[in-house]
Design a protein around this motif. Structure first.
Motif, mmCIF file in Angstrom:
data_model
loop_
_atom_site.group_PDB
_atom_site.id
_atom_site.type_symbol
_atom_site.label_atom_id
_atom_site.label_comp_id
_atom_site.label_asym_id
_atom_site.label_seq_id
_atom_site.Cartn_x
_atom_site.Cartn_y
_atom_site.Cartn_z
ATOM 1 N N LEU A 1 0.848 -1.211 0.461
ATOM 2 C CA LEU A 1 -0.145 0.092 -0.381
ATOM 3 C C LEU A 1 1.230 1.405 -0.046
ATOM 4 O O LEU A 1 1.079 1.427 1.223
ATOM 5 C CB LEU A 1 -0.540 -0.008 1.279
ATOM 6 C CG LEU A 1 -2.014 -1.531 1.669
ATOM 7 C CD1 LEU A 1 -2.149 -0.979 2.358
ATOM 8 C CD2 LEU A 1 -2.865 -0.765 0.260
ATOM 9 N N TYR A 2 0.359 1.953 -0.892
ATOM 10 C CA TYR A 2 1.502 3.157 -0.485
ATOM 11 C C TYR A 2 0.593 4.298 -0.078
ATOM 12 O O TYR A 2 -0.869 4.633 -0.758
ATOM 13 C CB TYR A 2 1.686 3.282 -2.190
ATOM 14 C CG TYR A 2 2.519 2.862 -2.420
ATOM 15 C CD1 TYR A 2 3.897 2.817 -2.157
ATOM 16 C CD2 TYR A 2 2.499 1.852 -2.948
ATOM 17 C CE1 TYR A 2 4.935 1.351 -2.641
ATOM 18 C CE2 TYR A 2 2.775 0.544 -3.451
ATOM 19 C CZ TYR A 2 4.052 0.641 -3.096
ATOM 20 O OH TYR A 2 5.464 -0.714 -3.126
ATOM 21 N N GLU A 3 0.894 5.698 -0.081
ATOM 22 C CA GLU A 3 -0.346 7.329 0.357
ATOM 23 C C GLU A 3 0.359 8.023 -0.518
ATOM 24 O O GLU A 3 -0.454 8.895 -0.308
ATOM 25 C CB GLU A 3 0.462 7.579 1.894
ATOM 26 C CG GLU A 3 1.934 8.141 2.051
ATOM 27 C CD GLU A 3 2.368 8.296 3.344
ATOM 28 O OE1 GLU A 3 1.526 9.669 3.603
ATOM 29 O OE2 GLU A 3 2.695 7.751 4.102
ATOM 30 N N ASP A 4 0.765 7.503 -1.727
ATOM 31 C CA ASP A 4 0.953 8.397 -2.656
ATOM 32 C C ASP A 4 0.732 6.844 -4.589
ATOM 33 O O ASP A 4 0.345 6.183 -3.950
ATOM 34 C CB ASP A 4 1.721 9.309 -2.615
ATOM 35 C CG ASP A 4 3.737 9.322 -2.894
ATOM 36 O OD1 ASP A 4 3.549 7.613 -2.765
ATOM 37 O OD2 ASP A 4 4.382 9.427 -2.194
ATOM 38 N N VAL A 5 0.881 7.816 -4.661
ATOM 39 C CA VAL A 5 0.986 7.065 -6.375
ATOM 40 C C VAL A 5 1.847 5.534 -6.226
ATOM 41 O O VAL A 5 2.470 5.454 -5.796
ATOM 42 C CB VAL A 5 1.689 8.020 -7.784
ATOM 43 C CG1 VAL A 5 1.431 6.965 -8.894
ATOM 44 C CG2 VAL A 5 1.023 9.186 -8.073
ATOM 45 N N ALA A 6 0.933 4.996 -6.622
ATOM 46 C CA ALA A 6 1.846 3.727 -6.924
ATOM 47 C C ALA A 6 3.821 3.672 -6.496
ATOM 48 O O ALA A 6 3.660 3.512 -7.931
ATOM 49 C CB ALA A 6 0.351 2.437 -7.750
ATOM 50 N N GLY A 7 3.391 2.688 -6.121
ATOM 51 C CA GLY A 7 5.392 3.041 -6.412
ATOM 52 C C GLY A 7 5.837 3.875 -5.267
ATOM 53 O O GLY A 7 7.338 3.498 -5.764
ATOM 54 N N GLY A 8 5.345 4.845 -4.670
ATOM 55 C CA GLY A 8 6.200 6.153 -4.209
ATOM 56 C C GLY A 8 6.770 5.611 -2.705
ATOM 57 O O GLY A 8 7.078 4.656 -2.195
ATOM 58 N N THR A 9 5.474 6.557 -1.859
ATOM 59 C CA THR A 9 5.492 5.445 -0.433
ATOM 60 C C THR A 9 4.947 5.229 0.524
ATOM 61 O O THR A 9 3.843 4.676 0.092
ATOM 62 C CB THR A 9 5.596 7.350 0.579
ATOM 63 O OG1 THR A 9 5.878 8.789 -0.149
ATOM 64 C CG2 THR A 9 6.334 7.461 1.721
ATOM 65 N N ALA A 10 5.848 3.306 0.670
ATOM 66 C CA ALA A 10 4.960 2.737 1.189
ATOM 67 C C ALA A 10 4.193 2.856 2.107
ATOM 68 O O ALA A 10 5.095 3.698 2.844
ATOM 69 C CB ALA A 10 5.925 1.507 0.934
ATOM 70 N N ILE A 11 3.258 2.095 2.210
ATOM 71 C CA ILE A 11 2.770 2.712 4.496
ATOM 72 C C ILE A 11 2.864 1.338 4.452
ATOM 73 O O ILE A 11 2.733 -0.298 4.408
ATOM 74 C CB ILE A 11 1.202 1.899 3.907
ATOM 75 C CG1 ILE A 11 0.558 3.797 3.530
ATOM 76 C CG2 ILE A 11 0.529 2.434 5.351
ATOM 77 C CD1 ILE A 11 -0.535 3.786 3.627
ATOM 78 N N PRO A 12 3.770 0.802 5.938
ATOM 79 C CA PRO A 12 4.649 -0.715 5.941
ATOM 80 C C PRO A 12 3.793 -1.370 6.885
ATOM 81 O O PRO A 12 2.244 -0.641 7.287
ATOM 82 C CB PRO A 12 5.495 -0.283 7.045
ATOM 83 C CG PRO A 12 5.118 1.766 7.294
ATOM 84 C CD PRO A 12 4.970 2.315 6.447
ATOM 85 N N VAL A 13 3.590 -2.641 7.528
ATOM 86 C CA VAL A 13 2.868 -2.801 8.020
ATOM 87 C C VAL A 13 2.557 -1.998 9.546
ATOM 88 O O VAL A 13 3.730 -1.654 9.786
ATOM 89 C CB VAL A 13 2.783 -4.799 8.635
ATOM 90 C CG1 VAL A 13 2.312 -5.356 9.098
ATOM 91 C CG2 VAL A 13 3.577 -5.454 6.748
ATOM 92 N N ASP A 14 0.782 -1.980 9.845
ATOM 93 C CA ASP A 14 1.393 -1.068 11.044
ATOM 94 C C ASP A 14 1.757 -0.114 10.837
ATOM 95 O O ASP A 14 1.032 0.894 11.350
ATOM 96 C CB ASP A 14 1.392 -1.968 12.038
ATOM 97 C CG ASP A 14 1.396 -3.408 12.459
ATOM 98 O OD1 ASP A 14 -0.094 -3.722 12.225
ATOM 99 O OD2 ASP A 14 1.362 -4.138 12.394
ATOM 100 N N GLY A 15 1.635 1.095 9.926
ATOM 101 C CA GLY A 15 2.306 1.742 9.636
ATOM 102 C C GLY A 15 0.722 3.008 9.373
ATOM 103 O O GLY A 15 -0.785 2.704 9.761
ATOM 104 N N THR A 16 1.578 3.734 9.768
ATOM 105 C CA THR A 16 0.095 5.433 9.615
ATOM 106 C C THR A 16 0.236 6.437 9.221
ATOM 107 O O THR A 16 1.381 6.962 8.668
ATOM 108 C CB THR A 16 0.667 6.303 11.825
ATOM 109 O OG1 THR A 16 1.796 5.932 12.095
ATOM 110 C CG2 THR A 16 -0.218 4.577 12.500
ATOM 111 N N ILE A 17 -0.587 7.531 9.273
ATOM 112 C CA ILE A 17 -0.831 8.619 8.645
ATOM 113 C C ILE A 17 -1.264 9.216 9.333
ATOM 114 O O ILE A 17 -2.664 9.459 9.457
ATOM 115 C CB ILE A 17 -1.009 8.585 6.723
ATOM 116 C CG1 ILE A 17 -0.382 7.004 6.201
ATOM 117 C CG2 ILE A 17 -1.078 9.708 6.753
ATOM 118 C CD1 ILE A 17 -1.299 7.195 4.534
#
Length: 185
Positions: free
Chosen positions: A129-145
């Motif tokens: 999963l990413y918080e920007d265009v696919a391949g950008g900044t990955a959302i790690p497991v248990d990651g937060t925004i």
């Protein structure tokens, strides 16, 4: 005292003992207590609600030799998750690893942190999963925004990238990622 004088005395006594007009006043108290709240995808969601549908990331139909497939979260308000919390409240969105995090491999040089499992076999397609265009900044497991605390509506786009692997069997693969929106009043 005769009868007419008695009646006249009684009427005079009544007239002087009963007020001609009386005001009685009081108050009504009106109160309201507001608590912090968040609207998620345009719906007010009470604290500790479970089972909220944040949407779907659909990588579509690919052939079994695909290398990567990109997708975007589509929810009830379009792309992403729309969150609006009370002014002064800083909402945080957390993403679990899904049901099969860490399983599977990839032939692309990148193995996703999460995995979708085949409906019948122990085969996995990994994805991130990413918080920007696919391949950008990955959302790690248990990651937060972490979002702003200004009370505005904030739409968080979520992207995904699935990674192909050798020997994938045909069929449907799926996973469930738990999304938790937290805020401290």
């Amino acid at each position: 005292m005769g009868k007419p004088a008695f009646i006249l005395a009684a009427l005079c006594a009544a007239a002087f003992s009963m007020p001609a007009h009386a005001d009685i006043t009081g108050t009504i108290d009106a109160t309201i207590t507001l608590t912090t709240a968040c609207r998620i995808n345009n719906a007010v969601v009470p604290d500790t609600t479970t089972g909220v549908d944040f949407g779907t990331i659909d990588f579509g139909t690919q052939n079994s030799y695909f290398t990567t497939a990109d997708a975007q979260l589509v929810g009830t308000v379009g792309n992403g998750i729309a969150i609006q919390c009370s002014d002064g409240i800083e909402p945080t969105i957390a993403f679990s690893g899904g049901s099969f995090a860490g399983l599977g491999s990839s032939n692309t040089g990148t193995t996703g942190a999460r995995a979708m499992k085949h409906t019948a076999d122990a085969n996995y397609v990994t994805y991130n999963l990413y918080e920007d265009v696919a391949g950008g900044t990955a959302i790690p497991v248990d990651g937060t925004i972490v979002l702003a605390s200004d009370g505005s509506v904030q739409t968080v786009p979520i992207f995904g990238r699935a990674f192909g692997a050798n020997s994938l069997v045909t069929g449907t693969y799926s996973d469930v990622v738990v999304v938790t929106v937290s805020f401290n009043p």
